[in-house]
Enzyme design. Structure first.
Site, PDB file in Angstrom:
ATOM      1  N   LYS A  99     -25.970 -16.471  47.728  1.00 49.34           N
ATOM      2  CA  LYS A  99     -26.261 -17.756  48.377  1.00 49.34           C
ATOM      3  C   LYS A  99     -27.659 -17.793  49.004  1.00 49.34           C
ATOM      4  O   LYS A  99     -28.277 -18.841  49.120  1.00 49.34           O
ATOM      5  CB  LYS A  99     -25.209 -18.065  49.442  1.00 49.34           C
ATOM      6  CG  LYS A  99     -23.817 -18.353  48.878  1.00 49.34           C
ATOM      7  CD  LYS A  99     -23.780 -19.669  48.109  1.00 49.34           C
ATOM      8  CE  LYS A  99     -22.365 -20.008  47.663  1.00 49.34           C
ATOM      9  NZ  LYS A  99     -22.354 -21.202  46.768  1.00 49.34           N
ATOM     10  N   GLU A 121     -22.974 -27.239  54.461  1.00 45.10           N
ATOM     11  CA  GLU A 121     -21.534 -27.069  54.429  1.00 45.10           C
ATOM     12  C   GLU A 121     -21.256 -25.620  54.059  1.00 45.10           C
ATOM     13  O   GLU A 121     -22.114 -24.959  53.471  1.00 45.10           O
ATOM     14  CB  GLU A 121     -20.913 -27.996  53.390  1.00 45.10           C
ATOM     15  CG  GLU A 121     -20.994 -27.488  51.934  1.00 45.10           C
ATOM     16  CD  GLU A 121     -22.415 -27.347  51.403  1.00 45.10           C
ATOM     17  OE1 GLU A 121     -23.292 -28.061  51.907  1.00 45.10           O
ATOM     18  OE2 GLU A 121     -22.635 -26.513  50.503  1.00 45.10           O
ATOM     19  N   SER A 391     -21.239 -11.471  42.699  1.00 43.70           N
ATOM     20  CA  SER A 391     -21.998 -12.459  43.485  1.00 43.70           C
ATOM     21  C   SER A 391     -22.017 -12.186  44.982  1.00 43.70           C
ATOM     22  O   SER A 391     -22.886 -12.679  45.687  1.00 43.70           O
ATOM     23  CB  SER A 391     -21.442 -13.859  43.218  1.00 43.70           C
ATOM     24  OG  SER A 391     -20.057 -13.892  43.518  1.00 43.70           O
TER      25      SER A 391
END
Lengths: 409, 271
Positions: A99, A121, A391
């Protein structure tokens, strides 16, 4: 042959209106359209500016810790007795997940646009942490909307965000998960649009977000494509990534889009199984997953017959979302990528397997991708190569896993 | 004594007649929003009927959606109640038909979000809305760039497809919307979501002037208007205005509260 048609299509999307074939677009209130236009202009200008590119690349190296390595999962591959599994280690990026790639890019863009207030968010909390982190780095105010259900199951990340100086706002509407957090972030953005930058964390929402997030995440695939060739002398046979909104998957897939012999596989959250109705498998449940419009984009959406959005379930907060990024809907329609699912149970098993065989605790999201690799590897020859996007790391999920496994562990 | 009644105007003609009548009376048209199914189906129809009796000029008939991202807490909560009460798109069309059968003559515009309309079928929705007696559509998450199919279906049926403008709209944008607008332009008073506010924004006149410079289409102001005092300021400023959250909140106390508030807003326009 039909291949060139598919190739040109998957390479040149989205079009000017933000469409990936039939999917995408900008389904937002009029108030936001000028803000999206401004963002599109600023983004193209930034990407064409060598100074912006240099600043991004510099921070990717010195702050995020890129490039992230590729790890050959030798013991796991041996155990499964088939294909060789390689892991792209986004879990080793700063903040512990992919991210940060997007959050850093968008934070630099916000700074360049003169926006000092960030709203974001978060589902699992990883994008919230990444937003809070890059906001702290660049001296921006950061407000993170998070469903109260997710707050309860991702406490360590909530604490991290607060520690990083962000304000975490609990969202009590709807299913109190990612979808509802996005609604609230959009409501904040539309109210404070002149001063605020919306740092959207996945490859969804209105154009240009699916494109911007993909481009900032494509560093994953660009690195991995070169690294795997350096390590093995060739391209992988299969790339696997989990798909919630789909940012880590599109970040991996994008670099391989023209490599026709590389199979691209996205793994959705199967929850308790498709027949239970309690899942987030938008592509796997034709009764509920149909093209529709949610939160600014046209894509596959889990909905009832009346077009109301259905509640979803996944053990992994980051995959617990009723829609999917429009480019994934497009890649699936063009048969360039294939989508499958892993249930909660399969993801939990993969979580433990990777921990025990490789000493790597994966995020529950990434465990869905691992589950598919574990299913596939034994069906392939020993010289086949599976590349999995790992990830994120699983520390944030320990409470959930302890709760789910109880005495079994 | 008299021959057969002439067919009452519908669609765009109905809206034009509504604005002409208000203009003749020297006031802005008052268009309340009310969601079908709040606090329950029958009570929502009773509230709308009471407002019709109070002399309001037209209605926005709210269709609930699970994810109403343009709405503030009041309408979010009310439409979630409506969903729990089993209200569907079909039920909202039934409500319009029933209100017409009860003799409601004012224009009615269906207001909802894109996905339920897509799920129902664009063409089918427009046809059935017209047959039920609705005069137009308002879809806040469907900007002109995305509304071609619905706009064309409305044009064929003679219904209004309402476009929005906002304080953030550029001159270029205002021109583009002005070209496509039918019925009226919904002008959002503030950057934000629906909800009653204590003060109207100070730069409202400047926003209206900017839009007026580009178009003669009637302008209807919405977001943040909830009191008779605020309503009175609409006279001379715009052609019409919408009151939503304040009436929905009144609806929590029952039909008489809705009647009372709509009466006092309506009377304020004559004062």
């Amino acid at each position: 042959m039909s291949a060139p048609y598919i190739q040109t299509n998957v390479t040149s999307v989205p079009d000017k209106r933000g469409y990936f074939g039939d999917f995408g677009g900008r389904f937002v209130p009029e108030t936001l359209i000028p803000a999206l236009d401004e963002l599109i202009a600023a983004y193209h200008e930034a990407m064409a500016d060598p100074a912006f590119q240099a600043e991004l690349a510099g921070l990717q190296a010195s702050y995020v810790g890129r490039e992230t390595p590729i790890t050959h999962a030798r013991r796991l591959s041996e155990h499964l007795g088939g294909a060789q599994i390689y892991l792209k280690r986004e879990d080793l990026a700063h903040t512990g997940a992919h991210k940060i790639n997007n959050a850093l890019g968008q934070a630099l863009l916000a700074k360049r646009m003169g926006k000092k207030r960030i709203v974001a968010e978060t589902g699992a909390g990883q994008h919230g942490v990444a937003s809070a982190t890059t906001s702290a780095l660049l001296g921006l105010e950061c407000i993170v909307y998070m469903g109260s259900v997710d707050i309860a199951r991702q406490q360590p990340n909530v604490f991290r965000m607060k520690l990083l100086g962000a304000r975490v706002v609990p969202v009590e509407s709807g299913s109190k998960t990612l979808k509802d957090a996005i609604n609230e972030a959009i409501r904040d953005w539309v109210t404070n649009v002149q001063t605020t930058f919306y740092m959207l964390g996945s490859a969804l929402g209105p154009h240009p977000y699916p494109m911007i997030v993909r481009d900032f995440q494509s560093v994953i695939g660009t690195e991995a494509r070169r690294q795997i060739q350096e390590l093995t002398g060739r391209l992988p046979d299969v790339c696997i990534a989990c798909v919630g909104g789909g940012s880590n998957a599109i970040g991996l897939f994008h670099a391989f889009r023209d490599d026709e012999n590389v199979e691209l596989i996205g793994v959705e959250a199967g929850g308790y199984g498709v027949s239970s109705g309690a899942h987030a498998a938008r592509f796997a449940d034709p009764a509920r997953g149909r093209p529709g419009v949610l939160q600014g984009t046209r894509s596959y959406v889990l909905q009832d017959d009346d077009g109301q959005i259905l509640n979803t379930h996944s053990i992994s907060a980051g995959l617990d979302y009723a829609s999917v990024g429009p480019e994934h809907a497009f890649l699936r329609q063009n048969e360039r990528a294939y989508y499958t699912l892993a249930t909660d149970e399969e993801a939990l098993a993969a979580f433990q397997t990777l921990s025990q065989y490789e000493g790597i605790i994966p995020a529950l999201e990434s465990s869905h991708a691992m589950a598919e690799a574990i299913k596939r590897a034994p069906t392939l020859p020993r010289d086949a190569i599976i590349l999995v996007n790992l990830s994120g790391r699983g520390d944030k999920d320990l409470d959930t896993v302890i709760h789910a496994l109880g005495d079994e562990i | 004594m008299s021959g057969p009644q002439p067919e009452p105007p519908s669609g765009l003609a109905h809206l034009s007649a509504m604005f002409a009548q208000a203009e003749q009376a020297g006031r802005a048209a008052f268009l309340p929003y009310f969601p079908i199914g709040f606090p329950d189906y029958d009570a929502s129809l009773a509230a709308i009927s009471a407002m019709a009796e109070a002399g309001v000029d037209g209605f926005e008939i709210g269709m609930p959606f699970s994810d109403p991202l343009a709405d503030g807490p009041t309408i979010q909560a009310a439409t979630q109640v409506a969903l729990q009460n089993g209200v569907t798109v079909q039920k909202c069309l039934d409500a319009v038909r029933e209100l017409r059968a009860r003799g409601l003559t004012q224009p009615m515009l269906m207001m909802g979000y894109t996905n339920p309309v897509l799920a129902y079928g664009t063409e089918r929705f427009v046809q059935e809305a017209k047959a039920a007696g609705a005069d137009g559509l308002i879809i806040p998450d469907l900007p002109p760039e995305e509304s071609a199919e619905l706009t064309a279906a409305c044009a064929r049926a003679g219904l209004a497809m309402i476009c929005f403008l906002a304080p953030t709209s550029t001159t270029e944008r205002i021109r583009m919307v002005a070209q496509q607008a039918s019925g009226f332009i919904y002008v959002v008073s503030v950057t934000g979501i629906t909800g009653a506010r204590s003060d109207l924004p100070p730069d409202l006149q400047a926003l209206i002037d900017r839009i007026r410079a580009e178009t003669n289409t009637p302008l209807v102001l919405g977001f943040g208007i909830g009191t008779p005092e605020q309503a009175r300021r609409m006279n001379g400023l715009v052609d019409g205005f919408i009151v939503g959250s304040a009436l929905v909140r009144a609806g929590e106390s029952g039909v008489e509260a809705v009647r009372g508030l709509s009466q006092s807003i309506r009377q304020a326009l004559d004062a």
